[in-house]
Design a protein around this motif. Structure first.
Motif, PDB file in Angstrom:
ATOM      1  N   LEU A 112       0.843  -1.199   0.000  1.00 38.10           N
ATOM      2  CA  LEU A 112       0.000   0.000   0.000  1.00 38.10           C
ATOM      3  C   LEU A 112       0.880   1.251   0.000  1.00 38.10           C
ATOM      4  O   LEU A 112       0.591   2.224  -0.710  1.00 38.10           O
ATOM      5  CB  LEU A 112      -0.919  -0.026   1.230  1.00 38.10           C
ATOM      6  CG  LEU A 112      -1.965   1.066   1.315  1.00 38.10           C
ATOM      7  CD1 LEU A 112      -2.846   1.108   0.067  1.00 38.10           C
ATOM      8  CD2 LEU A 112      -2.821   0.879   2.573  1.00 38.10           C
ATOM      9  N   ALA A 113       1.971   1.210   0.749  1.00 35.80           N
ATOM     10  CA  ALA A 113       2.879   2.361   0.793  1.00 35.80           C
ATOM     11  C   ALA A 113       3.453   2.645  -0.599  1.00 35.80           C
ATOM     12  O   ALA A 113       3.546   3.808  -1.018  1.00 35.80           O
ATOM     13  CB  ALA A 113       4.009   2.106   1.792  1.00 35.80           C
ATOM     14  N   ALA A 114       3.813   1.586  -1.309  1.00 30.24           N
ATOM     15  CA  ALA A 114       4.368   1.766  -2.659  1.00 30.24           C
ATOM     16  C   ALA A 114       3.319   2.385  -3.584  1.00 30.24           C
ATOM     17  O   ALA A 114       3.619   3.299  -4.360  1.00 30.24           O
ATOM     18  CB  ALA A 114       4.855   0.435  -3.210  1.00 30.24           C
ATOM     19  N   LEU A 115       2.082   1.906  -3.478  1.00 32.35           N
ATOM     20  CA  LEU A 115       1.010   2.443  -4.334  1.00 32.35           C
ATOM     21  C   LEU A 115       0.749   3.907  -4.008  1.00 32.35           C
ATOM     22  O   LEU A 115       0.562   4.736  -4.900  1.00 32.35           O
ATOM     23  CB  LEU A 115      -0.274   1.627  -4.149  1.00 32.35           C
ATOM     24  CG  LEU A 115      -0.259   0.261  -4.840  1.00 32.35           C
ATOM     25  CD1 LEU A 115      -1.319  -0.655  -4.243  1.00 32.35           C
ATOM     26  CD2 LEU A 115      -0.473   0.412  -6.346  1.00 32.35           C
ATOM     27  N   LYS A 116       0.763   4.237  -2.717  1.00 36.21           N
ATOM     28  CA  LYS A 116       0.503   5.622  -2.310  1.00 36.21           C
ATOM     29  C   LYS A 116       1.620   6.571  -2.736  1.00 36.21           C
ATOM     30  O   LYS A 116       1.403   7.774  -2.846  1.00 36.21           O
ATOM     31  CB  LYS A 116       0.323   5.705  -0.793  1.00 36.21           C
ATOM     32  CG  LYS A 116      -1.036   5.211  -0.329  1.00 36.21           C
ATOM     33  CD  LYS A 116      -1.122   5.393   1.178  1.00 36.21           C
ATOM     34  CE  LYS A 116      -2.533   5.184   1.685  1.00 36.21           C
ATOM     35  NZ  LYS A 116      -2.583   5.368   3.145  1.00 36.21           N
ATOM     36  N   ALA A 117       2.823   6.022  -2.933  1.00 31.13           N
ATOM     37  CA  ALA A 117       3.960   6.851  -3.333  1.00 31.13           C
ATOM     38  C   ALA A 117       3.961   7.128  -4.838  1.00 31.13           C
ATOM     39  O   ALA A 117       4.726   7.965  -5.322  1.00 31.13           O
ATOM     40  CB  ALA A 117       5.264   6.171  -2.922  1.00 31.13           C
ATOM     41  N   MET A 118       3.116   6.436  -5.578  1.00 27.96           N
ATOM     42  CA  MET A 118       3.107   6.604  -7.042  1.00 27.96           C
ATOM     43  C   MET A 118       2.297   7.839  -7.442  1.00 27.96           C
ATOM     44  O   MET A 118       1.409   8.267  -6.710  1.00 27.96           O
ATOM     45  CB  MET A 118       2.475   5.370  -7.690  1.00 27.96           C
ATOM     46  CG  MET A 118       3.351   4.156  -7.605  1.00 27.96           C
ATOM     47  SD  MET A 118       2.494   2.741  -8.324  1.00 27.96           S
ATOM     48  CE  MET A 118       3.718   1.487  -7.992  1.00 27.96           C
ATOM     49  N   PRO A 119       2.581   8.384  -8.638  1.00 31.25           N
ATOM     50  CA  PRO A 119       1.780   9.502  -9.125  1.00 31.25           C
ATOM     51  C   PRO A 119       0.295   9.116  -9.141  1.00 31.25           C
ATOM     52  O   PRO A 119      -0.051   8.004  -9.554  1.00 31.25           O
ATOM     53  CB  PRO A 119       2.300   9.730 -10.548  1.00 31.25           C
ATOM     54  CG  PRO A 119       3.683   9.158 -10.546  1.00 31.25           C
ATOM     55  CD  PRO A 119       3.643   8.003  -9.573  1.00 31.25           C
ATOM     56  N   ALA A 120      -0.534  10.017  -8.652  1.00 34.83           N
ATOM     57  CA  ALA A 120      -1.950   9.699  -8.489  1.00 34.83           C
ATOM     58  C   ALA A 120      -2.826  10.659  -9.282  1.00 34.83           C
ATOM     59  O   ALA A 120      -2.407  11.759  -9.644  1.00 34.83           O
ATOM     60  CB  ALA A 120      -2.328   9.770  -7.013  1.00 34.83           C
ATOM     61  N   ARG A 121      -4.058  10.216  -9.543  1.00 33.36           N
ATOM     62  CA  ARG A 121      -5.064  11.095 -10.143  1.00 33.36           C
ATOM     63  C   ARG A 121      -6.181  11.260  -9.129  1.00 33.36           C
ATOM     64  O   ARG A 121      -6.552  10.295  -8.454  1.00 33.36           O
ATOM     65  CB  ARG A 121      -5.620  10.474 -11.419  1.00 33.36           C
ATOM     66  CG  ARG A 121      -6.550  11.397 -12.181  1.00 33.36           C
ATOM     67  CD  ARG A 121      -7.088  10.728 -13.449  1.00 33.36           C
ATOM     68  NE  ARG A 121      -7.506  11.716 -14.441  1.00 33.36           N
ATOM     69  CZ  ARG A 121      -8.669  12.356 -14.424  1.00 33.36           C
ATOM     70  NH1 ARG A 121      -9.557  12.115 -13.480  1.00 33.36           N
ATOM     71  NH2 ARG A 121      -8.963  13.243 -15.355  1.00 33.36           N
TER      72      ARG A 121
END
Ligand SMILES: Nc1nc2c(c(=O)[nH]1)N[C@H]1C(S)=C(S)[C@@H](COP(=O)(O)O)O[C@H]1N2
Ligand SMILES: [Mo]
Length: 258
Positions: A112-121
């Motif tokens: 989840l931390a890795a996903l949250k660190a990715m560019p988001a929309r």
């Protein structure tokens, strides 16, 4: 088409051979005329695919912060009761990982931390449930297309399947696992995101913590909550009831356009 795919397979084969021989991959590959040709053809395939997809990129309506519904009801499962999910929840999803597999070049697991660190929309959209209620919410998450580009879809992949943590209603084959699927047009649509936040906060359990799909041009039941695993497949007939989703297997339409 099949010739292009054959070329692409050839390219993959060459890559493996070069590294197996311990050669410095890039130099060897770029000097090889067959590989150069294969690279150009793979690029052409990508370009044509994208052209095709761009024609289908109409956006669902987006709203302003003032339009966000004060109450967004939860529907279907609001607390998965399985032991695995309960264990993950008790540790605030620190041990949870999203698995991405099936017809992909590089199967991956993401925390989840890795996903949250990715560019988001972030998008404010209206959710329409087939049961006759709607609500406007703000969703933040990783564009699914970015993830698919990074794992690399194999040429045979046609659909993306979302496997959830909840068993809803055990009918049919005795399994009630919630799952959903979309085609590649929707998978690469700019508003198709894996949302980890709603209205500026981490997703609540009732709304699908830790991660849910938002595919904004379709109805509520496509918005799979409690994501555990994403799988790229060539066809949907091998999964559960064969219709591409929990509700689809119980008679709902697969393409639930709004
Ligand atoms: N895993 C899972 N996803 C699900 C459901 C469910 O029961 N389980 N219900 C669907 C339905 S019918 C709707 S309307 C929405 C509800 O999302 P919400 O609970 O955030 O309002 O989730 C969809 N995704
Ligand atoms: Mo729904």
């Amino acid at each position: 088409m099949s010739r292009l795919i054959t070329r692409r397979r050839f390219l993959i084969g060459s890559t493996l051979t070069a590294s197996a021989l311990g050669l410095s991959g890039c130099d060897v590959l770029v000097e090889n005329p067959s590989v150069q040709q294969a690279l150009r053809m793979a690029e052409g395939l990508t370009m044509r695919t994208q052209r095709l997809l761009l024609g289908d990129n109409a956006l669902a309506r987006e709203f302003t912060a003032a339009d966000i519904s004060p109450v967004f009801r939860a529907n279907g499962t609001s607390m998965p009761d399985g032991a695995q999910y309960q264990e993950l929840l008790s540790k605030q999803f620190s041990q949870w990982q999203l698995e991405i597999g099936g017809l992909v070049e590089r199967p991956t697991k993401l925390s989840l931390a890795a996903l949250k660190a990715m560019p988001a929309r972030t998008q404010i959209t209206r959710h329409d449930c087939v049961e006759g209620w709607s609500a406007i919410g703000q969703w933040t998450g990783v564009p699914l297309g970015n993830l698919l580009h990074s794992v690399g879809l194999k040429p045979e992949a046609r659909y993306i399947v979302f496997h959830c943590a909840d068993e809803f209603e055990k009918t049919l084959d005795g399994s009630g696992w919630y799952y959903e699927s979309i085609d590649l047009v929707d998978a690469f649509h700019p508003q198709t995101i894996l949302a980890h936040s709603m209205n500026g906060h981490d997703l609540e359990v009732a709304h699908g913590a830790p991660l849910r799909l938002r595919v904004e041009r379709q109805l509520g039941y496509k918005q799979a909550k409690y994501l555990m695993r994403i799988e790229a497949v060539a066809d949907l007939s091998q999964l559960y009831g064969g219709n591409g989703g929990f509700w689809e297997d119980r008679g709902y339409e697969w393409y639930a356009g709004i």
